[in-house]
Motif scaffolding. Structure first.
Motif, mmCIF file in Angstrom:
data_model
loop_
_atom_site.group_PDB
_atom_site.id
_atom_site.type_symbol
_atom_site.label_atom_id
_atom_site.label_comp_id
_atom_site.label_asym_id
_atom_site.label_seq_id
_atom_site.Cartn_x
_atom_site.Cartn_y
_atom_site.Cartn_z
ATOM 1 N N PRO A 161 0.922 -1.052 -0.038
ATOM 2 C CA PRO A 161 -0.164 -0.119 0.008
ATOM 3 C C PRO A 161 0.946 1.221 -0.122
ATOM 4 O O PRO A 161 1.958 1.389 0.597
ATOM 5 C CB PRO A 161 -0.708 -0.076 1.280
ATOM 6 C CG PRO A 161 -0.844 -1.403 1.829
ATOM 7 C CD PRO A 161 0.564 -2.199 1.053
ATOM 8 N N ALA A 162 0.328 2.330 -0.727
ATOM 9 C CA ALA A 162 1.082 3.643 -0.702
ATOM 10 C C ALA A 162 1.326 4.063 0.627
ATOM 11 O O ALA A 162 0.477 3.998 1.721
ATOM 12 C CB ALA A 162 0.537 4.618 -1.627
ATOM 13 N N ASP A 163 2.493 4.666 1.078
ATOM 14 C CA ASP A 163 2.812 5.290 2.234
ATOM 15 C C ASP A 163 2.046 6.593 2.254
ATOM 16 O O ASP A 163 2.141 7.288 1.277
ATOM 17 C CB ASP A 163 4.215 5.518 2.514
ATOM 18 C CG ASP A 163 5.121 4.374 2.465
ATOM 19 O OD1 ASP A 163 4.496 3.092 3.431
ATOM 20 O OD2 ASP A 163 6.238 4.131 2.177
ATOM 21 N N ASP A 164 1.610 7.074 3.356
ATOM 22 C CA ASP A 164 0.849 8.279 3.658
ATOM 23 C C ASP A 164 1.962 8.981 4.126
ATOM 24 O O ASP A 164 3.149 8.662 4.449
ATOM 25 C CB ASP A 164 -0.181 8.309 4.871
ATOM 26 C CG ASP A 164 -1.267 7.356 4.419
ATOM 27 O OD1 ASP A 164 -1.932 7.444 3.217
ATOM 28 O OD2 ASP A 164 -1.944 6.319 5.124
ATOM 29 N N ARG A 165 1.755 10.585 3.779
ATOM 30 C CA ARG A 165 2.836 11.352 4.263
ATOM 31 C C ARG A 165 2.235 12.148 5.337
ATOM 32 O O ARG A 165 1.067 12.483 5.347
ATOM 33 C CB ARG A 165 2.976 12.377 2.680
ATOM 34 C CG ARG A 165 4.057 11.928 1.949
ATOM 35 C CD ARG A 165 4.380 12.830 0.980
ATOM 36 N NE ARG A 165 3.278 13.462 0.509
ATOM 37 C CZ ARG A 165 2.342 12.833 -0.584
ATOM 38 N NH1 ARG A 165 2.761 11.487 -0.882
ATOM 39 N NH2 ARG A 165 1.346 13.117 -1.188
ATOM 40 N N GLY A 166 3.264 12.583 6.059
ATOM 41 C CA GLY A 166 3.088 13.521 7.101
ATOM 42 C C GLY A 166 4.250 14.481 7.261
ATOM 43 O O GLY A 166 5.228 14.105 6.922
ATOM 44 N N ALA A 167 4.141 15.659 7.355
ATOM 45 C CA ALA A 167 5.121 16.750 7.400
ATOM 46 C C ALA A 167 5.959 16.597 6.166
ATOM 47 O O ALA A 167 7.186 16.561 6.405
ATOM 48 C CB ALA A 167 6.062 16.473 8.632
ATOM 49 N N ASP A 168 5.325 16.660 5.302
ATOM 50 C CA ASP A 168 5.778 16.575 3.636
ATOM 51 C C ASP A 168 6.450 15.298 3.565
ATOM 52 O O ASP A 168 6.781 15.132 2.191
ATOM 53 C CB ASP A 168 7.052 17.668 3.677
ATOM 54 C CG ASP A 168 6.789 19.047 3.864
ATOM 55 O OD1 ASP A 168 5.568 19.542 3.352
ATOM 56 O OD2 ASP A 168 7.306 19.620 4.691
ATOM 57 N N SER B 105 6.786 8.841 11.114
ATOM 58 C CA SER B 105 6.461 7.580 11.564
ATOM 59 C C SER B 105 4.998 7.748 12.144
ATOM 60 O O SER B 105 4.391 6.583 12.222
ATOM 61 C CB SER B 105 7.342 7.138 12.783
ATOM 62 O OG SER B 105 7.471 8.188 13.867
ATOM 63 N N ASP B 106 4.606 8.551 12.398
ATOM 64 C CA ASP B 106 3.238 8.718 13.170
ATOM 65 C C ASP B 106 2.158 8.482 12.277
ATOM 66 O O ASP B 106 1.088 7.807 12.543
ATOM 67 C CB ASP B 106 2.906 10.186 13.481
ATOM 68 C CG ASP B 106 3.125 10.290 15.149
ATOM 69 O OD1 ASP B 106 2.858 9.459 16.023
ATOM 70 O OD2 ASP B 106 3.956 11.368 15.330
ATOM 71 N N VAL B 107 2.454 8.506 10.768
ATOM 72 C CA VAL B 107 1.538 8.007 9.815
ATOM 73 C C VAL B 107 1.776 6.992 9.015
ATOM 74 O O VAL B 107 1.267 6.603 7.970
ATOM 75 C CB VAL B 107 1.140 9.340 8.785
ATOM 76 C CG1 VAL B 107 0.583 10.463 9.549
ATOM 77 C CG2 VAL B 107 2.341 9.648 8.154
ATOM 78 N N LEU B 108 3.124 6.127 9.494
ATOM 79 C CA LEU B 108 3.353 4.974 8.917
ATOM 80 C C LEU B 108 2.589 4.038 9.475
ATOM 81 O O LEU B 108 3.271 3.160 10.344
ATOM 82 C CB LEU B 108 4.733 4.975 8.778
ATOM 83 C CG LEU B 108 5.705 5.518 7.850
ATOM 84 C CD1 LEU B 108 7.296 5.486 8.258
ATOM 85 C CD2 LEU B 108 5.283 5.173 6.387
ATOM 86 N N THR B 109 1.370 3.800 9.140
ATOM 87 C CA THR B 109 0.625 2.753 9.901
ATOM 88 C C THR B 109 0.650 1.373 9.161
ATOM 89 O O THR B 109 1.282 1.151 8.133
ATOM 90 C CB THR B 109 -1.148 3.147 9.707
ATOM 91 O OG1 THR B 109 -1.375 3.295 8.428
ATOM 92 C CG2 THR B 109 -1.295 4.535 10.357
ATOM 93 N N GLN C 18 10.969 14.500 -2.849
ATOM 94 C CA GLN C 18 9.676 15.001 -2.297
ATOM 95 C C GLN C 18 9.688 16.263 -1.806
ATOM 96 O O GLN C 18 8.800 17.062 -2.020
ATOM 97 C CB GLN C 18 9.276 14.075 -0.696
ATOM 98 C CG GLN C 18 9.197 12.589 -0.978
ATOM 99 C CD GLN C 18 8.852 11.909 0.202
ATOM 100 O OE1 GLN C 18 7.686 11.852 0.631
ATOM 101 N NE2 GLN C 18 9.961 11.149 0.678
ATOM 102 N N SER D 137 7.223 15.472 12.485
ATOM 103 C CA SER D 137 7.144 16.892 12.049
ATOM 104 C C SER D 137 7.518 17.633 13.391
ATOM 105 O O SER D 137 7.701 17.099 14.479
ATOM 106 C CB SER D 137 5.642 17.329 11.794
ATOM 107 O OG SER D 137 4.892 16.981 12.876
#
Lengths: 467, 589
Positions: B113-120, B125-129, B304, B538
Motif C-alpha cells: 500500500p502507498a505510504d501516507d505522508r506527514g510533514a511533507d 512515523s506517526d502516519v506510517l500505519t 519529495q 514534524s
C-alpha cells in the motif's frame, strides 16, 4: 476481545484448496483458470460501500418526487431498468465530516462511513471505526466468518510527493475503511493483486497431506512472529504498543487467510485480470467484476470501493460534454462556480459513474443466490455516496446517496426517500435546509441488513426504517 | 481561537460560505467579502495575519516551522520521542537490497500500500500505519525474496556461508547467528536463535530438508516486528531524556542518509560503543554521504521536497506540447537529481540550488533548452553563466512542468511552490464556493496574467493570491513544460514584478531566483525540511509543548548552516549531532 482470545476463537478447518497459493509455485501458475470451489449455497447478505470523489451535481441527481413515482434523474438514467432494486436517499447530513477550516475533501472522505470528525494534522491521525468494520466485528460476533473479513478496493494508491488536502494527513484522503481511530485500512488498487487475494489458498493440485503440512508451517511461522510481537510489546511505551497491535491484527488476519477457509458458494475462478492496468474505465470494470467474484466465492461479504482518492484529478477523455472530450481534471471541474461547461462535464462524469453502478447491480442481479427467486442483489446492500454533496459548495448536508439492493429483505427499495425540507430541487446556490438526520443513521440501517444491531456509531442515533 | 474558528466554520458552511475562516494564514483582513459566485457575504471576521511579512523578516510560518516567530526556549529539555518507525516502501526495498542482495523492487512488485505522508515526507512515523494488507504483502514478498536469494549463487553466500545440506542444523544455526543481527539491526540473544531453530526442526521433523526449515526461519525473521519496525526503547515508567542505544543510533543514521539498514562499519562502531562520540559521528556522516547509497537523499528527501517524484505522473497535454515525451520526462528527472546531488554532495553553498550557473543535460535536454548538442545521450555538466534563461532548480523544465496545468502554466502553483517548499510559508487553499475555474482567454486577447488579475479584484482571493501570484508571474517566461518564451500567443509576456513582502523588484525568473536565494527564510526552510526528514516526524511547535527542544535546536542548526557557507554536509552533521537526534524520552507510566 484481546488478540489471544481472538486467536483461540479462529477455527482452523482444512482448506478445500491449499494454503498460501504462491508458496513454492511459479508466480504464473497461480493464474491458470481452474474449476470451481465446492458448492455450498447459502443466502448471505453482503455489504458494499462505494465512494465517489468530488460530490455530485445534485440538480441532476435529486429526483423530482418523493416515493416510487419519481422521474429517473438524468445522471441515474442507466439505472431505470433497476428502478425497483434501489432507492435514492437525499437530505441526510454528515456533520462530523465538516472540516476545521479548509479540507472538505479529506474530512469528507475520512468521514464518509466513519461519520467521525477527523483530527486536523498532517503528521498525526485520529478518526474512528468505519461502518464496514463495525459490520465485520458484529458479523464475527454473530458467528459469520469469511476467509477475508473485509476487502478494501480502489483505483488510486496515492501520489508520491506534495500535500494531499489542506493540512490533513494523506491517510484521510485515501482511506474510507478504518479499523479504529488510528488504523486506516489501505486498499488494493491492482486487479491482479485483488484476484490473487480472493483466490489465495486455493490450489487444486495440492494433496490433503500437502495442505496440512503447509498449514502447519504457516502456523508455526506466524506463531513465532506473534511471539516476537509479544516480547517486543512488553518493552514499549503505549503509543508504540498501539502500533504493534495494528501489526498483530494484520498477522492474525493473515493467519485466518492462510490456515482457515470459509464455506465457499459455487464460484468459478475464471481468468485472472491482466497484469497491467490499461485505462481508467477498464480498471474500474475489472474491480467491479472482482467484487462480484469475491462475493460469489464468499471470500468476503464486506467490501469498500473508492473510485479515486479525495479531490481526484482523474480526467475523462473518453467522455464528451458539449461536443468536446473532457480533458480537464475532475476536481477542477467540480469547482464549477455555476459555469455551464463545467456543469455539463460534471453531468457526463456523474452519469458515467452511475452507469458503472448499474453495471455492477445488473451483474449481481443475474447471479442467483440462496432460495429460488433470490439473487445476489436482493441479498446485498450497496451504499453509494461521496465526500461532499456539491463539489463547488463543499457542503456535507443533503448528501447524495444511492442505496442499492434489497438488503436480504430488510430494505424497501424502489423509492426516493427525502429527509428534512420538502424542497425537491433547490438551486445549487440555495442555502440548504439541514434535516439534522445523520447519514450515520442510514449506515446503521445498512448494518441491520447483515444482522448487526445495538452498536454505537459516529453521530448515529437510530437506524432509519423508511429506506 | 481555534475553537472559535471551528464554530464559525460550521456556521458559515451551512450558510454557504466558508470564506473567512479559511483565510487564516494570509494577509488581508476581509470585510464582507463576496465571492465570484455571487454567494452572500460572510460575517466580518478579521483573519490573523500570521504570514504577513514572513519572507521579508526571514521568518516563516506553518508546518516547516523554520524561524518560527515564537521565541525559542533555550532552557527547553524535552527532546521528544519518535513513534516506532515502520520501514516505508523505499526503506523496505533498500533494506532488502543490502540484506539479501535483492535487485528488484519488492514494494512495487508486491503492491505494498502507498505510504501516507506527514510533514511533507513519507517517512513520518506517526502516519506510517500498518494494516492486514501490509502484512499479507510482506508475507508474499518475503516468501518470494527468500526463495530467490537462496537460489542465486551470488546472493546465497550473504545469507548462508556454510553447507546446509551437509552440515544440517549446525550450519542453519551458524547462518542465523550471522544473519539475524543484520536483519534486526542489533545484537540477538541466543534464546532468540533457539526459537528460530525450533521452526527449522519442525520442517525436518516432517521429512523436509534443513534448507526448507531454514527458509521458514528466514520468513519469521523478515516478518518479525524486529525487522519491519525500528524500535527505540525507553527505560520503563520514565520520562527522563536518555541517549539512544548505539544500535538505535546506527539505524537512525543509516535510515536518514541511506534509507536503508546500517552497514558493517556502522554495526562495528555500534558494537564497539563509539558511535555517540562526536568525532566518530562526524566521520561517519562524511563517509556515508560519500557512499553511493546516499543517493537515497536525492530520491527520497529531494524527490519529495522539490516534487521531483511527481514527474512520473505529469501529463502535459500531448496536442499542445508534442515535445513532451518519455525521454524528456526522464531527462527532466535526471537533471533535477544531478543538480541537487552536485550542490548537496560536493560542498557547494545550498543557495546554488537556485542560482547555479551550470546544470546537467543530455542532448535531448540541451536541444530543449537551446544549448549546444554533442551527439551524446550522456548527461554532462554545462555552463550557464551566459544564459539569461536557465539558472537553478526553478528554471528546470521538470519543476516548471510539475507546477503547471496540463494545458497551461499555473502562476499560482508556481508561486505556492516557492512559498511552501522554499520559504516554508503556508498558504491555505481557496475557500469553497469560490469559482476557481479560471480558463485562459481562448481568443488570445488577454495573457493569463491579465486573466488572473481577477484575484486582485476580489478581496477573498487577493489575501492569499497577492502572495503567490507575483512570484508565479515572474515565471511566465516558461510555458507549461518549461519551454522559454517571450510571447504568450500574440501578446508579450510580462515577467516583471515586486515581491509583496519585501518590495524588491525583479524582471524575469533569473532575477527572481536571486531574491529568493538571498532571503534568509530559504536556508532556514531547507534546514527545517532536512530536520523533519531526518527525525521522521514534524517539528513540535512551542504552542504545543513549550518545553520541547525542537525550536531551539532547529534555530541553532539553521544558524550554523547559514554561518558555515550553506554546506549540505554541515547541515546533515548539525542535525545528527543535535540532542533531538541523539536522545529521546519515554512516555512515563
Amino acid at each position: 476481545m484481546n488478540h489471544n482470545q481472538r486467536a483461540r476463537s479462529l477455527s482452523r478447518r482444512l482448506f478445500l484448496g491449499g494454503g498460501a497459493v504462491t508458496i513454492g509455485l511459479p508466480f504464473l501458475e497461480s493464474l491458470v483458470p481452474r474449476v470451481a470451489f465446492a458448492a455450498s449455497p447459502a443466502a448471505a447478505t453482503r455489504l458494499l460501500y462505494m465512494w465517489i470523489p468530488n460530490g455530485i451535481w445534485m440538480d441532476s441527481f435529486r429526483p423530482d418526487l418523493v416515493g416510487p413515482n419519481y422521474t429517473m434523474p438524468p445522471v441515474l438514467s442507466a439505472l431505470e431498468p433497476l428502478r425497483k432494486d434501489f432507492s435514492v436517499v437525499t437530505g441526510l447530513d454528515n456533520k462530523p465530516a465538516v472540516p476545521d477550516q479548509a479540507g472538505d475533501h479529506a474530512a469528507g472522505t475520512s468521514g464518509f462511513i466513519t461519520c467521525t470528525h477527523a483530527l486536523k494534522s498532517d503528521s498525526k491521525i485520529n478518526l474512528g471505526i468505519s461502518a464496514d468494520q463495525l459490520a465485520v466485528n458484529g458479523m464475527i460476533k454473530n458467528g459469520i466468518k469469511t476467509r477475508i473479513p473485509s476487502l478494501q478496493l480502489g483505483i488510486d494508491g496515492g501520489g508520491t510527493a506534495g500535500g494531499c488536502d489542506s493540512g490533513y494527513s494523506c491517510a484521510y484522503s485515501r482511506n474510507v475503511s478504518w479499523a479504529d481511530a488510528t488504523t486506516p485500512l489501505p486498499k488494493i488498487t491492482d486487479p491482479l493483486q485483488a484476484f490473487n487475494k480472493i483466490f489465495e489458498g486455493y490450489d487444486a493440485n495440492a494433496s490433503v497431506a500437502d495442505i496440512a503440512k503447509r498449514q502447519a508451517y504457516d502456523q508455526s511461522v506466524l506463531d513465532s512472529v506473534v511471539g516476537d510481537i509479544g516480547s517486543l510489546t512488553a518493552k514499549l511505551g503505549k503509543t508504540d504498543q498501539a502500533k504493534l497491535d495494528q501489526y498483530l491484527t494484520g498477522v492474525r488476519a493473515l493467519e485466518l487467510e492462510l490456515t482457515t477457509s470459509a464455506p465457499m458458494n459455487s464460484c468459478a475462478k475464471g481468468t485472472a485480470p491482466g497484469a497491467k492496468v490499461v485505462d481508467y474505465p477498464s480498471h474500474v470494470k475489472s474491480m467491479l467484476d472482482l467484487m462480484v467474484l469475491a462475493y460469489q466465492c464468499d471470500a468476503t461479504r464486506v467490501i469498500t470501493f473508492m473510485l479515486g482518492n479525495a479531490g481526484s484529478n482523474q480526467t475523462y477523455p473518453f467522455l464528451t460534454a458539449q461536443g468536446s472530450p473532457i480533458i480537464r481534471a475532475h476536481h477542477e471541474i467540480s469547482h464549477h462556480g455555476g459555469n455551464a461547461t463545467s456543469i455539463a462535464q460534471l453531468i457526463a462524469i456523474n452519469t458515467w459513474t452511475f452507469e458503472q453502478v448499474a453495471y455492477l447491480m445488473t451483474k449481481m442481479k443475474g447471479i442467483s443466490d440462496g432460495a429460488s427467486g433470490e439473487n445476489m442483489l436482493t441479498n446485498s446492500t450497496i451504499f453509494v455516496s461521496s465526500d461532499v454533496s456539491d463539489g463547488n459548495r463543499h457542503n456535507h448536508d443533503d448528501m447524495p446517496i444511492l442505496l442499492g439492493g434489497h438488503g436480504g429483505g430488510v430494505l424497501n427499495p424502489g423509492q426516493h426517500v427525502r429527509y428534512g425540507s420538502a424542497v425537491s430541487a433547490p438551486s445549487w446556490k440555495t442555502r440548504p435546509v439541514s434535516s439534522d438526520v445523520p447519514v450515520a443513521n442510514l449506515l446503521l440501517t445498512t448494518l441491520k441488513t447483515v444482522g448487526v444491531t445495538g452498536v454505537q456509531f459516529g453521530d448515529g442515533t437510530a437506524a432509519l426504517t423508511e429506506v | 481561537m481555534t475553537r472559535a474558528i471551528k464554530g464559525t466554520a460550521r456556521a458559515e458552511l451551512f450558510g454557504a460560505l466558508l470564506g473567512i475562516s479559511a483565510l487564516v494564514g494570509c494577509t488581508a483582513a476581509v470585510e464582507g467579502a463576496s465571492t465570484t459566485t455571487g454567494t452572500p457575504p460572510g460575517s466580518s471576521t478579521t483573519s490573523t495575519p500570521t504570514a504577513t511579512g514572513g519572507a521579508a523578516a526571514g521568518t516563516a510560518t506553518g508546518s516547516g516551522g523554520a524561524g518560527n516567530s515564537a521565541v525559542a526556549n533555550a532552557n527547553a529539555t524535552d527532546p521528544g520521542r519518535v513513534t516506532m518507525h515502520r520501514l516505508n516502501l523505499a526503506e523496505y526495498d533498500n533494506t532488502m537490497r543490502d540484506l539479501l542482495g535483492t535487485t528488484t523492487s519488492p514494494s512495487g512488485d508486491f503492491h505494498f500500500p502507498a505510504d501516507d505522508r506527514g510533514a511533507d515526507f513519507d517517512n513520518a512515523s506517526d502516519v506510517l500505519t500498518v494494516s492486514p494488507l501490509h502484512v499479507s504483502s510482506y508475507n508474499a514478498a518475503t516468501t518470494s525474496l527468500i526463495a530467490a536469494a537462496l537460489a542465486s549463487t551470488s546472493q546465497r553466500s550473504a545469507v548462508v556461508a556454510c553447507d546446509l545440506a551437509a552440515q544440517g542444523a549446525t550450519c542453519a544455526r551458524t547462518a542465523l547467528e550471522a544473519f539475524v543481527p543484520r536483519a534486526w539491526r542489533r545484537d540477538v540473544a541466543s534464546t532468540e536463535i533457539d526459537k528460530l531453530m525450533t521452526v527449522v526442526s519442525l520442517a525436518t521433523s516432517k521429512g523436509d530438508s534443513v534448507e526448507a526449515g531454514f527458509k521458514l526461519a528466514l520468513r519469521v525473521v523478515l516478518l518479525s516486528p524486529n525487522f519491519i519496525f525500528r524500535p527505540e526503547l525507553d527505560p520503563p515508567a520514565s520520562i527522563a531524556p536518555h541517549a539512544l542505544s548505539e544500535y538505535e543510533l546506527a539505524s537512525r543514521l543509516s535510515y536518514f542518509v541511506w534509507s536503508s539498514m546500517p552497514d558493517a562499519q556502522l554495526f562495528a562502531a555500534a558494537k564497539a560503543g563509539t558511535l555517540h562520540e562526536p568525532s566518530q559521528l562526524a566521520a561517519q556522516v562524511t563517509r556515508m554521504l560519500a557512499d553511493p547509497k546516499a543517493k537515497a537523499l536525492v530520491d527520497n528527501f529531494a524527490g519529495q521536497w522539490l516534487f521531483t517524484r511527481l514527474l512520473d505522473d505529469a501529463q502535459p497535454d500531448a496536442t499542445l506540447f508534442p515535445a513532451f515525451d518519455s525521454s524528456l520526462r526522464s531527462a527532466f528527472k535526471t537533471e533535477s537529481q544531478m543538480l541537487f546531488r552536485e550542490v548537496a554532495f560536493n560542498g557547494l553553498p545550498a543557495d546554488q540550488l537556485l542560482t547555479a550557473t551550470f546544470t546537467f543535460v543530455n542532448d535531448r535536454l540541451a536541444k530543449f533548452y537551446g544549448l549546444p548538442t554533442t551527439g551524446s545521450s550522456d548527461f554532462r555538466r554545462v555552463d550557464l553563466s551566459g544564459s539569461t534563461q536557465r539558472r537553478g532548480i526553478l528554471t528546470e523544465g521538470g519543476l516548471l512542468t510539475i507546477n503547471a496545468h496540463g494545458d497551461r502554466t499555473s502562476p499560482v502553483k508556481r508561486g505556492k511552490f516557492v512559498l511552501n517548499e522554499l520559504l516554508c510559508q503556508d498558504v491555505p487553499p481557496p475557500p469553497p464556493s469560490v469559482n476557481t475555474m479560471i480558463t485562459a482567454d481562448a481568443t488570445g486577447a488577454q495573457t493569463l496574467r491579465q486573466v488572473l488579475s481577477v484575484h486582485v479584484n476580489s478581496p477573498v482571493c487577493s489575501s492569499c493570491h497577492s502572495l503567490m501570484d507575483p512570484i508565479g508571474f515572474g515565471m511566465e517566461n516558461y510555458d507549461a513544460i518549461g519551454t522559454y518564451r517571450t510571447m504568450e500567443g500574440k501578446l508579450p509576456v510580462d515577467a516583471t514584478g515586486t515581491l509583496p513582502a519585501t518590495g524588491e523588484h525583479f524582471n524575469g525568473l533569473v532575477e527572481l531566483t536571486q531574491l529568493i536565494a538571498k532571503n534568509p527564510a530559504f536556508p532556514a526552510c531547507m534546514a527545517s525540511k532536512v530536520y523533519s526528514y531526518a527525525l521522521g516526524r514534524s517539528m513540535v511547535k512551542p504552542a504545543e509543548n513549550p518545553n520541547h527542544m525542537d525550536t531551539a535546536v532547529l534555530s541553532s542548526i539553521a544558524s550554523k548552516f547559514s554561518g558555515s557557507g550553506l554546506k549540505f554536509q554541515d547541515l546533515v552533521a548539525g542535525v545528527v549531532s543535535s540532542p533531538t537526534f541523539l536522545t529521546r524520552r519515554g512516555e512515563g507510566g
